[in-house]
Design a protein around this motif. Sequence first.
Motif, PDB file in Angstrom:
ATOM      1  N   SER A 118       0.818  -1.212   0.000  1.00  0.00           N
ATOM      2  CA  SER A 118       0.000   0.000   0.000  1.00  0.00           C
ATOM      3  C   SER A 118       0.849   1.259   0.000  1.00  0.00           C
ATOM      4  O   SER A 118       0.441   2.295  -0.513  1.00  0.00           O
ATOM      5  CB  SER A 118      -0.920   0.005   1.215  1.00  0.00           C
ATOM      6  N   SER A 119       2.051   1.180   0.590  1.00  0.00           N
ATOM      7  CA  SER A 119       2.829   2.411   0.719  1.00  0.00           C
ATOM      8  C   SER A 119       3.772   2.615  -0.453  1.00  0.00           C
ATOM      9  O   SER A 119       4.039   3.741  -0.836  1.00  0.00           O
ATOM     10  CB  SER A 119       3.615   2.395   2.026  1.00  0.00           C
ATOM     11  N   ALA A 120       4.270   1.545  -1.052  1.00  0.00           N
ATOM     12  CA  ALA A 120       5.324   1.737  -2.046  1.00  0.00           C
ATOM     13  C   ALA A 120       5.016   1.145  -3.420  1.00  0.00           C
ATOM     14  O   ALA A 120       5.684   1.481  -4.384  1.00  0.00           O
ATOM     15  CB  ALA A 120       6.627   1.147  -1.522  1.00  0.00           C
ATOM     16  N   TYR A 121       4.029   0.270  -3.522  1.00  0.00           N
ATOM     17  CA  TYR A 121       3.864  -0.423  -4.805  1.00  0.00           C
ATOM     18  C   TYR A 121       2.587  -0.099  -5.570  1.00  0.00           C
ATOM     19  O   TYR A 121       2.586  -0.063  -6.786  1.00  0.00           O
ATOM     20  CB  TYR A 121       3.978  -1.937  -4.602  1.00  0.00           C
ATOM     21  N   THR A 122       1.486   0.129  -4.853  1.00  0.00           N
ATOM     22  CA  THR A 122       0.250   0.348  -5.583  1.00  0.00           C
ATOM     23  C   THR A 122       0.272   1.705  -6.276  1.00  0.00           C
ATOM     24  O   THR A 122       0.921   2.649  -5.803  1.00  0.00           O
ATOM     25  CB  THR A 122      -0.988   0.258  -4.675  1.00  0.00           C
ATOM     26  N   LEU A 152      -2.860   5.195  10.157  1.00  0.00           N
ATOM     27  CA  LEU A 152      -3.077   5.768   8.837  1.00  0.00           C
ATOM     28  C   LEU A 152      -2.191   6.987   8.623  1.00  0.00           C
ATOM     29  O   LEU A 152      -1.650   7.193   7.531  1.00  0.00           O
ATOM     30  CB  LEU A 152      -4.552   6.143   8.664  1.00  0.00           C
ATOM     31  N   LEU A 153      -2.000   7.771   9.689  1.00  0.00           N
ATOM     32  CA  LEU A 153      -1.115   8.929   9.571  1.00  0.00           C
ATOM     33  C   LEU A 153       0.301   8.488   9.218  1.00  0.00           C
ATOM     34  O   LEU A 153       0.944   9.044   8.329  1.00  0.00           O
ATOM     35  CB  LEU A 153      -1.067   9.691  10.893  1.00  0.00           C
ATOM     36  N   LEU A 154       0.777   7.474   9.935  1.00  0.00           N
ATOM     37  CA  LEU A 154       2.136   6.975   9.674  1.00  0.00           C
ATOM     38  C   LEU A 154       2.251   6.457   8.253  1.00  0.00           C
ATOM     39  O   LEU A 154       3.235   6.710   7.548  1.00  0.00           O
ATOM     40  CB  LEU A 154       2.490   5.867  10.669  1.00  0.00           C
ATOM     41  N   LEU A 155       1.209   5.746   7.818  1.00  0.00           N
ATOM     42  CA  LEU A 155       1.223   5.180   6.476  1.00  0.00           C
ATOM     43  C   LEU A 155       1.239   6.295   5.428  1.00  0.00           C
ATOM     44  O   LEU A 155       2.001   6.253   4.465  1.00  0.00           O
ATOM     45  CB  LEU A 155      -0.010   4.283   6.293  1.00  0.00           C
ATOM     46  N   GLY A 156       0.406   7.301   5.659  1.00  0.00           N
ATOM     47  CA  GLY A 156       0.346   8.431   4.734  1.00  0.00           C
ATOM     48  C   GLY A 156       1.694   9.133   4.686  1.00  0.00           C
ATOM     49  O   GLY A 156       2.195   9.524   3.629  1.00  0.00           O
ATOM     50  N   PHE A 157       2.299   9.281   5.856  1.00  0.00           N
ATOM     51  CA  PHE A 157       3.593   9.926   5.986  1.00  0.00           C
ATOM     52  C   PHE A 157       4.637   9.182   5.154  1.00  0.00           C
ATOM     53  O   PHE A 157       5.404   9.776   4.399  1.00  0.00           O
ATOM     54  CB  PHE A 157       3.968   9.883   7.464  1.00  0.00           C
ATOM     55  N   GLU A 158       4.634   7.861   5.285  1.00  0.00           N
ATOM     56  CA  GLU A 158       5.601   7.054   4.532  1.00  0.00           C
ATOM     57  C   GLU A 158       5.332   7.153   3.036  1.00  0.00           C
ATOM     58  O   GLU A 158       6.237   7.304   2.226  1.00  0.00           O
ATOM     59  CB  GLU A 158       5.528   5.597   4.985  1.00  0.00           C
ATOM     60  N   HIS A 159       4.042   7.075   2.687  1.00  0.00           N
ATOM     61  CA  HIS A 159       3.640   7.085   1.281  1.00  0.00           C
ATOM     62  C   HIS A 159       4.012   8.410   0.618  1.00  0.00           C
ATOM     63  O   HIS A 159       4.504   8.437  -0.501  1.00  0.00           O
ATOM     64  CB  HIS A 159       2.129   6.858   1.206  1.00  0.00           C
ATOM     65  N   LEU A 160       3.803   9.511   1.323  1.00  0.00           N
ATOM     66  CA  LEU A 160       4.001  10.824   0.712  1.00  0.00           C
ATOM     67  C   LEU A 160       5.423  11.342   0.896  1.00  0.00           C
ATOM     68  O   LEU A 160       6.013  11.919   0.002  1.00  0.00           O
ATOM     69  CB  LEU A 160       3.012  11.833   1.301  1.00  0.00           C
TER      70      LEU A 160
END
Lengths: 324, 543
Positions: B147-151, B218-226
């Motif tokens: 979800s964070s790096a591939y999609t 979700l915040l952490l995930l968004g942080f990593e994603h962005l």
Amino acid sequence: MTSAKVNTMSSFPLFPDQASVGAQRVDAVYFGLLAISAFFALLIFVLLIYFALKYRAGRNVDRVIRRTDYLKLEMTWIIIPLLISFAIFGWAAKVYFDLRTPPEDALEIYVVGKQWMWKVQHPNGVRENNELHVPIGRTVKLTMTSQDVIHSFFIPAFRIKQDVLPGRYTSQWFKATKVGEYHLFCAEYCGTSHSGMVGKVVVMEPLDYERWLLQGVAQESMAASGELLYARLSCNTCHKPGGRGPDLAGLFNRQVKLEGGDFVTADREYIRESIINPMAKIVQGYPRMMPTYRTQLTEDQVNEVIEYIKSMSGGQETASRSTK
Amino acid sequence: MNEAVVAETNYLNAGYGVKSWLLTTDHKRIGILYLLAITGFFFVGGFFALLMRLELLTPPGDMVNAQTYNKLFTMHGVTMVWFFLIPSIPAVLGNFLVPMMVGARDLAFPRLNLLSWYLFMISGVFTLYALITGGVDTGWTFYTPYSSAYTTTNVVPVMIGIFINGFSSILTGLNIIITVHTMRAPGLTWFRLPLFIWSIYATSLILVLATPVLAITLLLLGFEHLVGVGIFDPALGGDPILFQHLFWFYSHPAVYIMILPSMGVISELVATFSRKAIFGYRFVAAASLAIAVYGFLVWGHHMFVSGQSVYASVVFSALSYLVAIPSAVKVFNWTATLYKGRVWLQTPLLYAFGFIGLFTVGGLTGLFLAALAVDVHVTDTYFVVAHFHYIMVGGAVMGYLGGIHYWWPKMTGRLYPEGWAKFSAVVLFIGFNLTFFPQFILGYLGMPRRYFAYPSEFQILNVLSTAGASILGVGYILPMIYLTWSLRHGKPAGPNPWGGTTLEWHTSSPPITTNFETTPTVTAPAYDYHHDEPEKEEVSQGE
């Protein structure tokens, strides 16, 4: 969709093939659970219907409730299910533990998952994609990692499954008991072609397996391929006795003293980390200077280099001796 | 009360304009607003399921493409979990009933209540936007690093949607907790509360304590994603298993957010329709709290094959067996309540029976999944899919629909057509079992979940499942039709058509805006039926 035409299955199966030692033990727990569940489910269904009919409004039946020992009843239906639960828990945990601990003499095979295929490496250098050939009656240990996202290596006929993670090794083992072809599935959702990340496991008689292993093309063993990579990347410029990096001969599974005084065992995890992220743990007395090989080596190549380093264990052996 | 008509002044005719609804602080109207919203989401989520079942009629992927299929199951999960199941009973029936059941005029914070509905709708807009602009294909579980790096799909707007949605949950939970603590009518002690209040209270505790963890994750995930900070992605030095721990630390309790309220509804239905106090009231009440507490301790049972330590797995397995006990206690007590009762088999009780039966199957198959050795084989297969649909659809949705039927006369002042309602409850039960029972067999055979194409030997069971789903669909559409019909044509219900004893039945239907003319005083336990005296048949049934 799958190449695995599983010939042992009928067109409308209700129960999976049982093709490993573990499968029988898992199924025993399953049937135990099934019996207990069927008993309790039927008990509840029958009572519900019986009470609803017998005591339906308008029927003239005895509704006088005599003294019931209500606390005793509550305790009964707390304690009995609790005891049954713990019995099942213990049984299932025991089987799980046994099936997580591989016997010593296992044949080790390496698996790398990547979107969307399985790469399998045998120690003698044979490689296959989306297929896994194994001999019957021999313990096989799979050491697995992923090149990208999380996958899961699932063989229903053996009742085994283990997630395959990027950046880490996981393992599982089995001992096949029935010759045949079985499904191999990726069980952890991994993107668009997740349901295409399937293959087959082929269980063979030992002689057929030996013949298969020696198939046609001359193979370099994994360790020999690792030695070539080791030379090509000039690892030995630094990693030699008295070099700028630690000497790697005899390193595998030895204790290594790190900067700051901690000790770590030089196992697969540690060696992989040192190749991919060299600054994470520095051996005491050596400079921080090794570059990362993250972009230069794929996970299957890392496996080969590790096999080579393993083969250097007993003094200065050369890799041309296959670990098979 | 034969001449019973729809009460002259009530919360429904207290104002007619759009503004009188959109700016209302009346808990009953907000409950209705939620009802409309989640019904819409339910049919959207159901439509995704329908497309999936159609695709799975044949082994190869042929109707939609693989990525579309992946988006379908993701959006089905996201919609059903956060936009239907979690708000269903707490936000619709909880809003409508909690103040009335405790004898109050409204919730403790009426304006906060309206705010939570708006937050819910805003979160829906974000999610809908993500949907229209391409959808998401990560699965509702958003596992990293996929979800964070591939999609390449629209994760961020969906995560924002779910993040905002969480605040709506937290505010609703907070409101209910404070209302139950501070606004109970004189004489309404804790052990006189209806069991619905106990379970909705337990649910609210989970909403308030677990949801923030989802927000943080979700915040952490968004942080990593962005931003690309390594938290979960191993390529950046993160740990993907950490994400799973955090996700399930919320999402396992969230399962109890979905099922506990239904259990509360079932207690009300069983008591009213057997004319008896719930057997072992205190045990049933305590079981709700026990489930809420244990629910926080078992998240690791989703991760037995994830690579977590085997010792952790053993502990989580043992704790998971403990959480089965309070659920079993409830089922035994409901069954015992019927004994020597005066059982009136109306539609709501049919739903209650449906719930008990399906929840029993769902619960017992949970024991299979908690059993370590068996879980290794069945996790991530259709066995899991079948299990949680027995809990969430067979359990939670059956309870919700049972509750909607039971309180429909209170909400609208009208009765629904009993014959149709019984018929569709039976259709629903049959359709449900035909859809999901074959999936247990598929799962043990080894068919993985989230598969767009599958080996041909699994086809017959998949066809059965799809056939069941179409019957199930009919079972959901029928109530939509006859309930809507009853709004105009249903017989006036009168204040207490079922002979209920809890406080909401002591006011007119539909209730006036302030619920009660005067604050009620409570002198008896929740289910105060005296039928032990021999032969006084058929009192208080619609009279």
